[in-house]
Design a protein around this motif. Sequence first.
Motif, PDB file in Angstrom:
ATOM      1  N   SER B  11     -20.319 -52.504  24.992  1.00 40.79           N
ATOM      2  CA  SER B  11     -19.892 -53.471  26.003  1.00 40.79           C
ATOM      3  C   SER B  11     -21.072 -54.362  26.384  1.00 40.79           C
ATOM      4  CB  SER B  11     -19.376 -52.710  27.226  1.00 40.79           C
ATOM      5  OG  SER B  11     -19.729 -53.378  28.411  1.00 40.79           O
ATOM      6  N   ASP B  12     -20.792 -55.625  26.634  1.00 46.19           N
ATOM      7  CA  ASP B  12     -21.870 -56.542  27.004  1.00 46.19           C
ATOM      8  C   ASP B  12     -22.555 -56.083  28.288  1.00 46.19           C
ATOM      9  OD1 ASP B  12     -21.320 -58.144  24.848  1.00 46.19           O
ATOM     10  OD2 ASP B  12     -19.852 -59.353  25.953  1.00 46.19           O
ATOM     11  N   VAL B  13     -21.770 -55.512  29.186  1.00 50.59           N
ATOM     12  CA  VAL B  13     -22.344 -55.029  30.433  1.00 50.59           C
ATOM     13  C   VAL B  13     -23.273 -53.849  30.146  1.00 50.59           C
ATOM     14  CG1 VAL B  13     -21.853 -54.244  32.772  1.00 50.59           C
ATOM     15  CG2 VAL B  13     -20.208 -55.700  31.576  1.00 50.59           C
ATOM     16  N   ARG B  33     -18.448 -45.681  19.655  1.00 46.96           N
ATOM     17  CA  ARG B  33     -17.906 -45.502  18.312  1.00 46.96           C
ATOM     18  C   ARG B  33     -18.678 -46.408  17.366  1.00 46.96           C
ATOM     19  NH1 ARG B  33     -11.843 -47.111  19.658  1.00 46.96           N
ATOM     20  NH2 ARG B  33     -13.044 -48.763  20.654  1.00 46.96           N
ATOM     21  N   LEU B  58     -19.946 -41.426  19.580  1.00 45.45           N
ATOM     22  CA  LEU B  58     -18.980 -40.807  20.496  1.00 45.45           C
ATOM     23  C   LEU B  58     -17.664 -41.555  20.450  1.00 45.45           C
ATOM     24  CD1 LEU B  58     -18.188 -39.010  23.059  1.00 45.45           C
ATOM     25  CD2 LEU B  58     -18.921 -40.983  24.395  1.00 45.45           C
ATOM     26  N   LEU B  61     -11.923 -40.392  22.761  1.00 41.69           N
ATOM     27  CA  LEU B  61     -10.598 -39.779  22.589  1.00 41.69           C
ATOM     28  C   LEU B  61     -10.664 -38.435  21.854  1.00 41.69           C
ATOM     29  CD1 LEU B  61      -8.529 -42.977  21.785  1.00 41.69           C
ATOM     30  CD2 LEU B  61      -8.697 -41.728  23.950  1.00 41.69           C
ATOM     31  N   ASN B 107      -9.006 -44.929  29.377  1.00 43.52           N
ATOM     32  CA  ASN B 107      -9.544 -45.348  30.667  1.00 43.52           C
ATOM     33  C   ASN B 107      -9.686 -44.202  31.662  1.00 43.52           C
ATOM     34  OD1 ASN B 107      -9.838 -48.319  30.458  1.00 43.52           O
ATOM     35  ND2 ASN B 107      -7.652 -48.208  29.979  1.00 43.52           N
ATOM     36  N   VAL B 133     -17.436 -47.024  35.695  1.00 40.85           N
ATOM     37  CA  VAL B 133     -16.941 -48.385  35.872  1.00 40.85           C
ATOM     38  C   VAL B 133     -15.421 -48.360  35.758  1.00 40.85           C
ATOM     39  CG1 VAL B 133     -16.958 -50.747  35.024  1.00 40.85           C
ATOM     40  CG2 VAL B 133     -19.068 -49.389  35.011  1.00 40.85           C
ATOM     41  N   TYR B 148      -2.880 -49.975  32.350  1.00 36.91           N
ATOM     42  CA  TYR B 148      -4.333 -50.063  32.533  1.00 36.91           C
ATOM     43  C   TYR B 148      -4.682 -49.782  33.992  1.00 36.91           C
ATOM     44  CZ  TYR B 148      -8.947 -52.431  32.750  1.00 36.91           C
ATOM     45  OH  TYR B 148     -10.259 -52.749  32.947  1.00 36.91           O
ATOM     46  N   LYS B 152      -6.943 -46.804  35.570  1.00 36.82           N
ATOM     47  CA  LYS B 152      -8.152 -47.079  36.343  1.00 36.82           C
ATOM     48  C   LYS B 152      -8.033 -46.489  37.739  1.00 36.82           C
ATOM     49  CE  LYS B 152     -10.930 -49.536  33.628  1.00 36.82           C
ATOM     50  NZ  LYS B 152     -12.242 -48.995  33.200  1.00 36.82           N
ATOM     51  N   PHE B 180     -13.614 -59.988  37.799  1.00 38.62           N
ATOM     52  CA  PHE B 180     -13.690 -60.584  36.466  1.00 38.62           C
ATOM     53  C   PHE B 180     -15.131 -60.635  35.989  1.00 38.62           C
ATOM     54  CE2 PHE B 180      -9.895 -63.259  37.949  1.00 38.62           C
ATOM     55  CZ  PHE B 180      -8.984 -62.387  37.380  1.00 38.62           C
ATOM     56  N   THR B 183     -17.049 -61.087  29.384  1.00 38.25           N
ATOM     57  CA  THR B 183     -17.485 -60.184  28.307  1.00 38.25           C
ATOM     58  C   THR B 183     -16.557 -60.343  27.117  1.00 38.25           C
ATOM     59  OG1 THR B 183     -16.005 -58.413  28.969  1.00 38.25           O
ATOM     60  CG2 THR B 183     -18.165 -58.455  30.026  1.00 38.25           C
ATOM     61  N   LYS B 184     -16.796 -59.525  26.086  1.00 35.35           N
ATOM     62  CA  LYS B 184     -15.927 -59.678  24.920  1.00 35.35           C
ATOM     63  C   LYS B 184     -14.503 -59.204  25.223  1.00 35.35           C
ATOM     64  CE  LYS B 184     -17.440 -55.630  22.059  1.00 35.35           C
ATOM     65  NZ  LYS B 184     -17.251 -54.590  22.996  1.00 35.35           N
ATOM     66  N   MET B 185     -14.338 -58.344  26.248  1.00 40.31           N
ATOM     67  CA  MET B 185     -12.989 -57.931  26.640  1.00 40.31           C
ATOM     68  C   MET B 185     -12.166 -59.122  27.131  1.00 40.31           C
ATOM     69  SD  MET B 185     -11.828 -55.180  29.600  1.00 40.31           S
ATOM     70  CE  MET B 185     -11.904 -53.599  28.778  1.00 40.31           C
TER      71      MET B 185
HETATM   72  N1  LIG Z   1     -14.387 -57.728  31.721  1.00 42.53           N
HETATM   73  C1  LIG Z   1     -13.718 -57.649  32.865  1.00 42.53           C
HETATM   74  O1  LIG Z   1     -13.318 -58.673  33.437  1.00 42.53           O
HETATM   75  C2  LIG Z   1     -13.482 -56.301  33.508  1.00 42.53           C
HETATM   76  C3  LIG Z   1     -12.840 -56.273  34.728  1.00 42.53           C
HETATM   77  C4  LIG Z   1     -12.655 -55.067  35.360  1.00 42.53           C
HETATM   78  C5  LIG Z   1     -13.107 -53.901  34.761  1.00 42.53           C
HETATM   79  N2  LIG Z   1     -13.715 -53.935  33.544  1.00 42.53           N
HETATM   80  C6  LIG Z   1     -14.194 -52.667  32.977  1.00 42.53           C
HETATM   81  O2  LIG Z   1     -15.570 -52.763  32.719  1.00 42.53           O
HETATM   82  C7  LIG Z   1     -15.920 -51.928  31.617  1.00 42.53           C
HETATM   83  C8  LIG Z   1     -16.717 -52.728  30.616  1.00 42.53           C
HETATM   84  O3  LIG Z   1     -15.870 -53.706  30.107  1.00 42.53           O
HETATM   85  P1  LIG Z   1     -16.240 -54.922  29.163  1.00 42.53           P
HETATM   86  O4  LIG Z   1     -15.680 -56.111  29.821  1.00 42.53           O
HETATM   87  O5  LIG Z   1     -17.644 -54.898  28.796  1.00 42.53           O
HETATM   88  O6  LIG Z   1     -15.281 -54.638  27.932  1.00 42.53           O
HETATM   89  P2  LIG Z   1     -15.526 -54.015  26.497  1.00 42.53           P
HETATM   90  O7  LIG Z   1     -16.562 -54.752  25.791  1.00 42.53           O
HETATM   91  O8  LIG Z   1     -14.189 -53.914  25.839  1.00 42.53           O
HETATM   92  O9  LIG Z   1     -16.093 -52.587  26.842  1.00 42.53           O
HETATM   93  C9  LIG Z   1     -15.357 -51.417  26.764  1.00 42.53           C
HETATM   94  C10 LIG Z   1     -16.141 -50.426  25.947  1.00 42.53           C
HETATM   95  O10 LIG Z   1     -15.405 -49.222  25.821  1.00 42.53           O
HETATM   96  C11 LIG Z   1     -15.529 -48.749  24.496  1.00 42.53           C
HETATM   97  N3  LIG Z   1     -14.440 -47.906  24.057  1.00 42.53           N
HETATM   98  C12 LIG Z   1     -13.118 -48.207  24.011  1.00 42.53           C
HETATM   99  N4  LIG Z   1     -12.445 -47.169  23.492  1.00 42.53           N
HETATM  100  C13 LIG Z   1     -13.349 -46.204  23.185  1.00 42.53           C
HETATM  101  C14 LIG Z   1     -13.265 -44.920  22.611  1.00 42.53           C
HETATM  102  N5  LIG Z   1     -12.114 -44.392  22.229  1.00 42.53           N
HETATM  103  N6  LIG Z   1     -14.418 -44.233  22.447  1.00 42.53           N
HETATM  104  C15 LIG Z   1     -15.603 -44.737  22.804  1.00 42.53           C
HETATM  105  N7  LIG Z   1     -15.729 -45.947  23.346  1.00 42.53           N
HETATM  106  C16 LIG Z   1     -14.617 -46.677  23.538  1.00 42.53           C
HETATM  107  C17 LIG Z   1     -15.547 -50.004  23.694  1.00 42.53           C
HETATM  108  O11 LIG Z   1     -16.146 -49.745  22.442  1.00 42.53           O
HETATM  109  P3  LIG Z   1     -15.896 -50.702  21.169  1.00 42.53           P
HETATM  110  O12 LIG Z   1     -16.844 -51.845  21.364  1.00 42.53           O
HETATM  111  O13 LIG Z   1     -16.229 -49.839  20.011  1.00 42.53           O
HETATM  112  O14 LIG Z   1     -14.450 -51.128  21.220  1.00 42.53           O
HETATM  113  C18 LIG Z   1     -16.373 -50.932  24.535  1.00 42.53           C
HETATM  114  O15 LIG Z   1     -17.739 -50.843  24.242  1.00 42.53           O
HETATM  115  C19 LIG Z   1     -14.615 -51.378  31.086  1.00 42.53           C
HETATM  116  O16 LIG Z   1     -14.399 -50.097  31.594  1.00 42.53           O
HETATM  117  C20 LIG Z   1     -13.585 -52.333  31.637  1.00 42.53           C
HETATM  118  O17 LIG Z   1     -12.321 -51.708  31.784  1.00 42.53           O
HETATM  119  C21 LIG Z   1     -13.911 -55.123  32.909  1.00 42.53           C
END
Ligand SMILES: NC(=O)c1ccc[n+]([C@@H]2O[C@H](COP(=O)([O-])OP(=O)(O)OC[C@H]3O[C@@H](n4cnc5c(N)ncnc54)[C@H](OP(=O)(O)O)[C@@H]3O)[C@@H](O)[C@H]2O)c1
Lengths: 559, 243
Positions: B11-13, B33, B58, B61, B107, B133, B148, B152, B180, B183-185
């Motif tokens: 994750s970028d964060v 992963r 890791l 799941l 989640n 998070v 989702y 959460k 918000f 990030t890549k999400m």
């Molecule tokens: N971006 C937003 O606006 C926002 C808002 C509210 C909350 N959040 C929360 O903030 C956190 C960081 O989000 P993000 O925006 O940086 O999104 P993200 O890049 O999609 O980060 C989620 C991370 O979880 C990992 N992941 C997913 N399934 C997995 C699995 N089965 N095993 C191991 N790792 C797994 C992903 O790995 P892969 O890279 O391998 O897929 C990814 O690195 C998340 O929990 C997200 O729900 C984000």
Amino acid sequence: MIIYLAFALLSTLFNLSLQYLWVSIYNGRYELESAILIGTLGGFVLKYLLDKFFVFKRSEKKVDIKELFFYGFTSFFTTIIFWGVEWFFHFAYESEYSMYLGGFIGLSIGYILKFYLDKNFVFNVSSRNLNSWGNYPKIDNSSIEPVSKSSLKDIIGDHVKYIPYGNGRSYGDSALSKNIIKSSELNKFIGFDPDSGLLEAQAGVLLSDIIKIFVSKGWFLKISPGTSYITLGGAIAADVHGKNHHIDGCFSSCLESFTLMLANGDVKECSRLENKELFYATCGGMGLTGVIINVKIYLKKINSKWITQNLVSCKNLKELFAAFKTHQNVTYSVAWIDCLAKGSSIGRSILMLGEFGEDGDLNYKPKRRLNVPFFLPSFCLNYITIKAFNTLYYFIKRGKKSSFKVSIDDFFYPLDAIRNWNRLYGKNGFLQYQFILPEKVSYEGLLKILTIIAKKKKGSFLAVLKLYGEENENYLSFPIKGYSLALDFKIERGIFELLDHLDQIVVELGGRIYLAKDARMSRETFERTYHKLSNFRRIRQEIDVSNKFESLQSKRLGL
Amino acid sequence: MSYILILGAKSDVAKALAKEYAELGYNLYLMSRKVSDLELFANDLKIRSGKEVLLKELDILKWENHAEIYNNLEPKPIGLISLIGLLGDQKIAENDFNHALRIMNTNFVAITSFLEIAANDMKEKKNGFIVGVSSVAGDRGRASNYYYGAAKSGFSTFLSGLRNRLNPFGVKVLTVKPGFMKTKMTEDLELPSFLTISAEKAAHLIVKAQKKGRDVVYIFWVWRWIMMLIGNIPEFLFKKMKL
Ligand SMILES: NC(=O)c1ccc[n+]([C@@H]2O[C@H](COP(=O)([O-])OP(=O)(O)OC[C@H]3O[C@@H](n4cnc5c(N)ncnc54)[C@H](OP(=O)(O)O)[C@@H]3O)[C@@H](O)[C@H]2O)c1
Ligand SMILES: Cc1cc2nc3c(=O)[nH]c(=O)nc-3n(C[C@H](O)[C@H](O)[C@H](O)COP(=O)(O)OP(=O)(O)OC[C@H]3O[C@@H](n4cnc5c(N)ncnc54)[C@H](O)[C@@H]3O)c2cc1C
């Protein structure tokens, strides 16, 4: 600007008519106050929208709270000026007309100021296009930042011509084009071998990062230009040189190898052993052979973060040349010339010499930097201010103790102490003119050129003179054995003619002009001075990249 | 120096957090992963910071592996931060329970398994911190992403309970609720810029909250008030709204 003022008028009318409308439907206690409030708010919102979409042509439709806030702030600020001037005229002349005159003048000053403030701060118009350090020439461009080798390959696969861009520290048009590939995300360190000093990193890594990390471990760059805010890719593409060129040569002399992505997406490893022609073409090749991805360079072992500096003040060019000769074995040397000095003082200068200390003190922290937050109006730099600065600088430096310890930042990167110093030259930008002359004719040529510049009163801060060592094998590297002078010129009338004239002298004396600084030389001048050009053109053809990589410079010079 | 363990390191964060903690002088375990994708990043961080940056595979799941993965860490981390999350696709989840399950497991369910293992270790040592998070989406269920959101929500509740349990042992638990983040999400979503912050900024705020020992933090602060408003809309109105 005219549209801006027209909108100002329009929103004032809107303001007044809103007030009029309001008064005609509402007759309460706070009639006047509420009318002013509503009119002002309405006028403000209208003008904000007009300015945003029509004057500054912002494309995104969102109304940004921060933007609105700053916009309101500049309005408030300029209104104060408007009222202040009106009030001043009112009391100073005590007639009704003078008050209106004052109001008019105040309003004009206020609006002109607000225009600049809005343009630079609120809507940040200037930041959308990438520029070079000289802010000249300007071209509408769009840039893209690959994050990995594979995304770079996808980008290069488009049917679009690109030019790579490092950190935009080249002064002219070598990194400018309609479409730009920016290397800022390719900025990973890959490995370091403390036994040999070999560092591997991606091309977007900044020299300043290398310094930040490695000086405290006892390593420094073998070759570094006068700013640390350039990328490894930019250092290779311009085959940059430092204050030690006469001893250690260009950047390519610390370069072991690099990988280069060609027009078809293939990646070639280039070194003096492998693909060596591509190596010679790419070092100094101004991004025209492909995109440099990974780089291996050797660092230099140091035992101190301090440089022992010696200053030698020279009354004229003759003394300076003698001093360069005397001190030619000192590792680092560069001279600052007051290019506005005339007559017998032509070439009045300070020669700065330096060697790394040996005291074992490596506790290095990068220096904090000041900033020039916006473009100064270009008239701030003129003959008088520059003359005053140069004279002052000369006498201050001359008065200093001749030998003392200075930090890496102060010695190598004095200009880096002030972020965005290029904005001092104003929005229209400036040119840096850097030429080199063969050793034999250097004295005579420099005397001639300095005389012309002083006569035209077109000088600059800190003209820099340097001694260079032997030429290397690269096809387009700038240095030849001799002396080079670099000067900054604000873009103004007559400057291009002056430089064309200087070009002639440089060509006749067998010198050349540095591509990393150039934005204007003619194709003819270029072709007559870079003798290995045909090799470069042949390689470009062989690897078939002319349809993929081009810059404004490459088009101008037929590279 | 001590290690910090980051889950969901791609994750970028997470990357921005890794940089911040390395800068603060911590060594790092990064888990995700296909962790080999992070080699370039890890190497760079190692050279820039001079700290250890170790990559461990890791898949959250696969909970049967959690204990082994954690037990193999030597030394044990003094802090754990989970960024793992999966936005998923609500529309698909409505018709395909496997997808719904995946969202909920990723989640919520699976993370609790890993966090519990780490929590027990920290409790034993009477030292450490856990940062989870979660999301503002967990504060109220909406038609657009309630699988989702529900997951959460469960995660937030879990963290609250964990905090309660570990409090006597000096182990801190921080719940992070981002609004918000760019990030890549969310790269394909149009987010309103004044409510959105960058991954770097978010990471910085998370580190600050963790250092201060906060319990629940919204990122960034407006979201606390926005969610307060949203939370107070009566259900009979809320059910008619499109949010
Ligand atoms: N971006 C937003 O606006 C926002 C808002 C509210 C909350 N959040 C929360 O903030 C956190 C960081 O989000 P993000 O925006 O940086 O999104 P993200 O890049 O999609 O980060 C989620 C991370 O979880 C990992 N992941 C997913 N399934 C997995 C699995 N089965 N095993 C191991 N790792 C797994 C992903 O790995 P892969 O890279 O391998 O897929 C990814 O690195 C998340 O929990 C997200 O729900 C984000
Ligand atoms: C204050 C100051 C002092 C300077 N002092 C010196 C000096 O002492 N000696 C000296 O030699 N130069 C000096 N320069 C010039 C500067 O070092 C060069 O212009 C350098 O090339 C700038 O690098 P950059 O990373 O900013 O690249 P840019 O300016 O962005 O690009 C420069 C060239 O490099 C190419 N390029 C960039 N990245 C890549 C890549 N990844 N692959 C292929 N091509 C690429 C571009 O296409 C372009 O042609 C100075 C500049 C400044 C502003």
